[in-house]
Each structure stands twice: as C-alpha cells, then as structure tokens.
Design a protein around this motif. Structure first.
Motif, short mmCIF file in Angstrom:
data_model
loop_
_atom_site.label_atom_id
_atom_site.label_comp_id
_atom_site.label_asym_id
_atom_site.label_seq_id
_atom_site.Cartn_x
_atom_site.Cartn_y
_atom_site.Cartn_z
N TYR A 76 -52.89 31.20 -22.21
CA TYR A 76 -52.55 31.16 -23.63
C TYR A 76 -53.76 30.74 -24.47
O TYR A 76 -54.06 31.36 -25.50
CB TYR A 76 -51.39 30.19 -23.87
N MET A 108 -53.84 40.16 -26.41
CA MET A 108 -52.52 40.54 -25.90
C MET A 108 -52.53 40.64 -24.38
O MET A 108 -51.55 40.28 -23.72
CB MET A 108 -52.08 41.86 -26.52
N ILE A 109 -53.62 41.09 -23.80
CA ILE A 109 -53.73 41.19 -22.34
C ILE A 109 -53.62 39.80 -21.72
O ILE A 109 -52.90 39.60 -20.74
CB ILE A 109 -55.07 41.84 -21.94
N GLN A 133 -50.08 38.49 -21.97
CA GLN A 133 -49.22 39.12 -20.95
C GLN A 133 -49.43 38.47 -19.59
O GLN A 133 -48.48 38.33 -18.81
CB GLN A 133 -49.52 40.62 -20.90
N ARG A 168 -47.44 35.29 -19.65
CA ARG A 168 -46.01 35.55 -19.47
C ARG A 168 -45.70 35.92 -18.02
O ARG A 168 -44.63 35.58 -17.51
CB ARG A 168 -45.56 36.68 -20.41
N ALA A 169 -46.62 36.60 -17.35
CA ALA A 169 -46.38 36.99 -15.97
C ALA A 169 -46.26 35.79 -15.05
O ALA A 169 -45.45 35.78 -14.12
CB ALA A 169 -47.49 37.93 -15.49
N PRO A 216 -42.68 33.10 -17.50
CA PRO A 216 -41.93 33.81 -18.56
C PRO A 216 -41.35 32.86 -19.61
O PRO A 216 -41.00 33.31 -20.71
CB PRO A 216 -40.82 34.51 -17.78
N VAL A 232 -46.40 31.68 -26.15
CA VAL A 232 -46.83 33.07 -26.07
C VAL A 232 -46.10 33.94 -27.09
O VAL A 232 -46.70 34.79 -27.75
CB VAL A 232 -46.60 33.62 -24.64
N ASP A 233 -44.80 33.71 -27.25
CA ASP A 233 -44.01 34.53 -28.17
C ASP A 233 -44.54 34.44 -29.60
O ASP A 233 -44.65 35.46 -30.30
CB ASP A 233 -42.55 34.10 -28.13
N GLU A 277 -48.01 36.23 -29.87
CA GLU A 277 -47.81 37.68 -29.75
C GLU A 277 -47.22 38.26 -31.02
O GLU A 277 -47.63 39.32 -31.49
CB GLU A 277 -46.90 38.00 -28.56
N GLU A 291 -48.92 41.13 -33.31
CA GLU A 291 -48.21 42.38 -33.56
C GLU A 291 -48.05 42.65 -35.05
O GLU A 291 -48.15 43.80 -35.49
CB GLU A 291 -46.84 42.35 -32.88
#
Length: 287
Positions: free
Chosen positions: A154, A170-171, A174, A177-178, A181, A186-187, A190, A194
């Motif tokens: 993060y 963003m990569i 992700q 998050r992997a 979750p 992160v949300d 992101e 976006e």
C-alpha cells in the motif's frame, strides 16, 4: 477422460504446484520423464516463487524505471535481474524463511512500517524526494522477508500515486489486495485513482482529455503553453533546471538528478539529453 497430470491444463498445474511442498514437487519430478519436464521447468518454479514470496523483481523495475527514485544499492543486487535458475532461487529463499526468527523479524518489520508512515508525513510537509527513496527501500526490505505485508504494498502504491504514476500504483494496490483482501486502505486509494483516471476520459460535465488514446487538441494546446512558460531560453527543450522548476511547481518536490536525465532519455531529448517539447507531451500523456 484423461486423468494423467501431464494432460492437466497449465492453469491446473500452476495451482497444483502452488499448494504442494517443494519436496513433493521434486519427488513428482522423479517419477517419469514427462513429469520431470513439467516439474523442473523454469515457469513452474517462477510461478511458485511469486505465489509465496511476491514479485519484487517487478516492483523494483517499476520504481527504478517509472519514478527515477534511487533505491538502496543492495536492492539492485537482489532484484534488478530475475534469477537464471528459479528452482534454486526458490529453494534458497524457502530455506532462509524456515530458519528465520519470525517473531523478532515481524516486530522489526512493524517498527519500520510505522516509521515509514511518519516519513511520508515528512514528505508531505517538505517535499523531499530523499524521503521517498528511503521509504520505498524500507518497504522492499520488509517484503523481502514478509511478502504478505499488505501495508508495504500500500505504501509503495501511495508513493507511485504521489509521483503521478497512477497505473503503476494500481498494480501495487492489487498486490496488496492479493495478500490481504481485508486491508481497507487499498479501497480508498484505488477509488481516488479511478476517479482521476476517469476524469481523463471526460463525462457529461466536461470534455475528454484524450481522443483515440492521444491527447485532445485542447489539452495539447494547454500543455504546449505550459512547456513554453518553463522553457525560459526558448530553445525547444527543458534543461535540467527548467524541468526541475516544472516538477516542483506541479508536485511540490524537487526530483533527484537521475530522474531528470531519464525523462529526456525515455520520452524524447535533444543532443544534450534535455527533454524536448514533443517528449514533454509524450511523457505527460503516458503518465
């Protein structure tokens, strides 16, 4: 139906390898020639390595090519080139993980993580890129030992966001998050990225900034005007001092010298290596 392992799709083989212990994979590879070919392949061991330890080679490449940050020298030795033998690399990495004192290392990692958060606040106050170098290096050091530390991914993503490397950010998010979750931060980031990326394409309240994946005419004209403002000697290129002035005016921080050199080399430069007007437009389009 053919139930032999050799007949399994690649995706199934990959999932199988990810759940098996290394000793079981090696045992399978010794049962016949076809399984030996499958379970000793570089692709199989690369997949298992990335699944368990993350792809820090990719993370390192993103930071050194997209941002111009100067990470710690020992990280270059570790991650500037992928292993020539992924199986040997995995076995060495796994053995090291098994022998480590996880509790002590986790305590140290958490301490470094908390300090990194404080350092980022310092950057927001004074805009020192040196701080970003230090924080990014610390996060990679932690991930080298604890690849499941979502907070490190993060913070790395946040650094890319600050440097306007939105797609690369963003990569990293992700990746966070992997490994976890439920890591809520992160949300939010992101969502912010976006919204910015969506703004490039316009909506009912404003025109699109891109047309057929190129800069719109209106945006190109504005950027040319900005370029001319910082091109003090009107020679059609931004020498390092001029480029530094532009970046400081837009980001509030002075970039490291290697970053200034890389901008021209990557996007378009004159014979002196200075960023040209066309390179300036290409660079802003890609970033």
């Amino acid at each position: 139906m053919d139930a032999r392992i050799e007949a399994f799709p690649d995706i199934v083989i990959e999932q199988l390898v990810n759940v098996l212990d290394a000793r079981d994979i090696l045992a399978l590879s010794q049962t016949c020639k076809s399984l030996h070919s499958i379970f000793t392949s570089q692709e199989v061991w690369k997949s298992k390595t990335i699944h368990e330890f993350g792809n820090l080679f990719h993370v390192y490449t993103i930071f050194t090519t997209a941002t111009g940050l100067e990470l710690a020298p020992d990280l270059a030795q570790k991650f500037s080139h992928e292993p020539s033998d992924w199986r040997a690399y995995y076995l060495k990495k796994n053995a090291s993980a098994q022998q480590s004192d996880d509790d002590a290392l986790m305590d140290q990692a958490d301490k470094e993580y908390r300090e990194a958060q404080s350092y980022l606040k310092t950057f927001q106050n004074d805009g020192s890129v040196t701080v970003l170098n230090q924080v990014a290096s610390k996060m990679l050091w932690i991930l080298d030992v604890f690849p499941g530390h979502a907070g490190c991914y993060y913070i790395l993503g946040f650094i890319l966001f600050v440097l306007n490397q939105l797609e690369d950010a963003m990569i990293l998010l992700q990746m966070a998050r992997a490994v976890d979750p439920d890591f809520d931060l992160v949300d939010d980031l992101e969502g912010e990225i976006e919204r910015i990326l969506h703004g490039y394409n316009g909506d009912e309240h404003g025109p699109s900034l891109l047309e057929n994946d190129s800069l719109s005419k209106d945006l190109a004209e504005v950027l040319v005007a900005i370029f001319k403002k910082f091109d003090k000697d009107n020679d059609g290129a931004l020498r390092p001092e001029e480029l530094d002035s532009f970046i400081f005016a837009t980001n509030g921080s002075h970039p490291p010298a290697p970053f200034l050199r890389q901008m021209g080399q990557r996007f378009g430069c004159n014979s002196k290596g200075w960023l040209t007007r066309d390179g300036f437009l290409v660079g802003l389009h890609l970033t």
